[in-house]
Design a protein around this motif. Structure first.
Motif, short mmCIF file in Angstrom:
data_model
loop_
_atom_site.label_atom_id
_atom_site.label_comp_id
_atom_site.label_asym_id
_atom_site.label_seq_id
_atom_site.Cartn_x
_atom_site.Cartn_y
_atom_site.Cartn_z
N THR A 44 -1.10 4.22 2.99
CA THR A 44 -0.38 3.24 2.17
C THR A 44 -0.76 3.41 0.70
O THR A 44 -1.78 4.01 0.37
CB THR A 44 -0.69 1.81 2.63
OG1 THR A 44 -2.11 1.58 2.54
CG2 THR A 44 -0.21 1.60 4.06
N VAL A 45 0.07 2.88 -0.17
CA VAL A 45 -0.13 3.03 -1.61
C VAL A 45 -1.07 1.93 -2.12
O VAL A 45 -0.78 0.75 -1.97
CB VAL A 45 1.21 2.99 -2.37
CG1 VAL A 45 0.98 3.05 -3.88
CG2 VAL A 45 2.10 4.15 -1.93
N GLY A 55 7.93 11.95 -4.52
CA GLY A 55 6.51 11.65 -4.65
C GLY A 55 6.06 11.31 -6.05
O GLY A 55 4.85 11.23 -6.31
N PRO A 64 1.51 8.02 -6.96
CA PRO A 64 0.73 7.02 -6.21
C PRO A 64 -0.70 7.47 -5.94
O PRO A 64 -0.99 8.67 -5.90
CB PRO A 64 1.51 6.89 -4.91
CG PRO A 64 2.14 8.24 -4.71
CD PRO A 64 2.45 8.75 -6.09
N VAL A 97 6.63 3.56 -8.46
CA VAL A 97 5.79 4.19 -7.43
C VAL A 97 5.26 3.14 -6.46
O VAL A 97 5.25 3.32 -5.24
CB VAL A 97 4.64 4.96 -8.10
CG1 VAL A 97 3.53 5.26 -7.09
CG2 VAL A 97 5.15 6.25 -8.71
N LEU A 98 4.81 2.00 -7.01
CA LEU A 98 4.26 0.94 -6.17
C LEU A 98 5.35 0.27 -5.33
O LEU A 98 5.14 -0.03 -4.15
CB LEU A 98 3.55 -0.09 -7.06
CG LEU A 98 2.30 0.43 -7.77
CD1 LEU A 98 1.88 -0.51 -8.89
CD2 LEU A 98 1.15 0.62 -6.79
N HIS A 135 -3.18 6.90 -2.77
CA HIS A 135 -3.06 6.44 -1.39
C HIS A 135 -4.39 5.98 -0.82
O HIS A 135 -5.44 6.56 -1.11
CB HIS A 135 -2.49 7.55 -0.51
CG HIS A 135 -1.05 7.85 -0.78
ND1 HIS A 135 -0.65 8.92 -1.55
CD2 HIS A 135 0.08 7.20 -0.40
CE1 HIS A 135 0.67 8.93 -1.62
NE2 HIS A 135 1.13 7.90 -0.94
N GLY A 195 6.42 2.25 -2.36
CA GLY A 195 5.45 2.25 -1.27
C GLY A 195 5.46 0.99 -0.43
O GLY A 195 4.74 0.91 0.56
N ARG A 232 10.43 8.02 -3.43
CA ARG A 232 9.77 8.30 -2.15
C ARG A 232 9.91 9.76 -1.76
O ARG A 232 8.96 10.39 -1.29
CB ARG A 232 10.36 7.43 -1.04
CG ARG A 232 9.99 5.97 -1.11
CD ARG A 232 10.46 5.22 0.12
NE ARG A 232 10.66 3.81 -0.21
CZ ARG A 232 11.84 3.27 -0.50
NH1 ARG A 232 12.93 4.01 -0.45
NH2 ARG A 232 11.91 2.00 -0.81
N THR A 283 -7.96 9.52 -4.03
CA THR A 283 -7.68 9.27 -2.61
C THR A 283 -8.85 9.75 -1.75
O THR A 283 -9.26 9.07 -0.80
CB THR A 283 -6.37 9.96 -2.20
OG1 THR A 283 -5.28 9.37 -2.91
CG2 THR A 283 -6.13 9.82 -0.70
#
Length: 263
Positions: A217-218, A192, A210, A148-149, A212, A152, A189, A256
């Motif tokens: 951005t992550v 998600g 992720p 995931v990182l 955000h 991003g 990506r 988030t």
């Protein structure tokens, strides 16, 4: 036997009553009539009516004329507290709730060079041969949070990562070529989330999403880790994702929003 301390001369009774009205709403009492609110708060109907209609005017409560419900504006009261917290402090209590809900281990991490670093962790049982605590590091390419990182990262940073990182086959299932990892990150990506099935360690499966920053951005990643207790199949993998993904995304959304409130 302890005694209840009486309110001081700075105590504002009307504020206390207004907060009591807000706290009267919960998961079992999402919608209430005036009589319901009066009964749950101990306020008279006339007093409860005044507070409810004040909250309606302020936007914290809505009504159709008969029943009352809280609005999303109430969340700002919590975000005012959250805005002063660091990322690990924000994450930890939400991970505890998520773990209790799913009865699985939950974690959060950030990217540091070629590795993920755990910043929060709730474990329900030992699911790896090595213990995992805050500060534990694993290679990003072989973990759900790492993917995931990595997904991003801007293109040049990802290519730099691939150029300097040796992709070792940690298990027979590990993606260990740059081409295959690029393809998998593109999938992460699009959808998600990341699913890693026994690539870091045999018998370990995890799903990650992720977190955000306000600019999109992550900032970090969250995951749920599970032991594989049965013969693998595509159906079982889909079921594993379906069971945890909605809850993971809900927690990620809360964090988030809290990060946005910190701005």
């Amino acid at each position: 036997m302890s005694e209840t301390k009486p309110p001081g001369d700075q105590f504002v009774q009307s504020l206390a009553r207004g907060l009591a009205v807000i706290r009267a709403f919960d998961a079992e009492h999402v919608s209430m009539t005036l009589s319901d609110v009066s009964r749950r708060t101990g306020l008279t109907r006339a007093t409860a009516r005044r507070f409810l209609h004040t909250l309606v005017e302020l936007g914290y409560v809505r009504t159709d004329g008969r029943v009352f419900e809280l609005t999303a504006l109430v969340l700002q009261l919590g975000y005012s507290y959250l805005s002063g917290q660091t990322l690990p402090q924000l994450v930890q209590p939400l991970l505890e709730e998520l773990s209790a809900q799913l009865h699985e281990s939950t974690s959060a991490s950030i990217l540091d060079g070629p590795d993920i670093v755990y910043i929060a962790r709730i474990h329900t049982r030992r699911i790896m041969t090595v213990g995992i605590t805050v500060g534990t590091r694993f290679p990003a390419y072989a973990t759900s949070m790492g993917r995931v990182l990595l997904a991003g990262l801007p293109g040049p940073e990802l290519e730099e990562y691939l150029a300097r990182t040796e992709l070792l086959p940690l298990t027979p299932r590990t993606i260990s070529t740059a081409a295959a990892l690029r393809e998998e990150l593109a999938r992460v990506r699009r959808q998600g989330y990341a699913l890693v099935d026994q690539e870091l360690e045999t018998g370990l499966r995890s799903v990650a999403v992720p977190i955000h920053r306000p600019d999109g951005t992550v900032a970090a990643a969250l995951n749920v880790s599970m032991q594989v207790r049965y013969e693998d199949s595509g159906t079982n993998l889909e079921q594993a994702v379906a069971e945890v993904l909605p809850s993971l995304r809900a927690v990620s959304g809360k964090i988030t929003e809290a990060l946005r409130a910190k701005q």
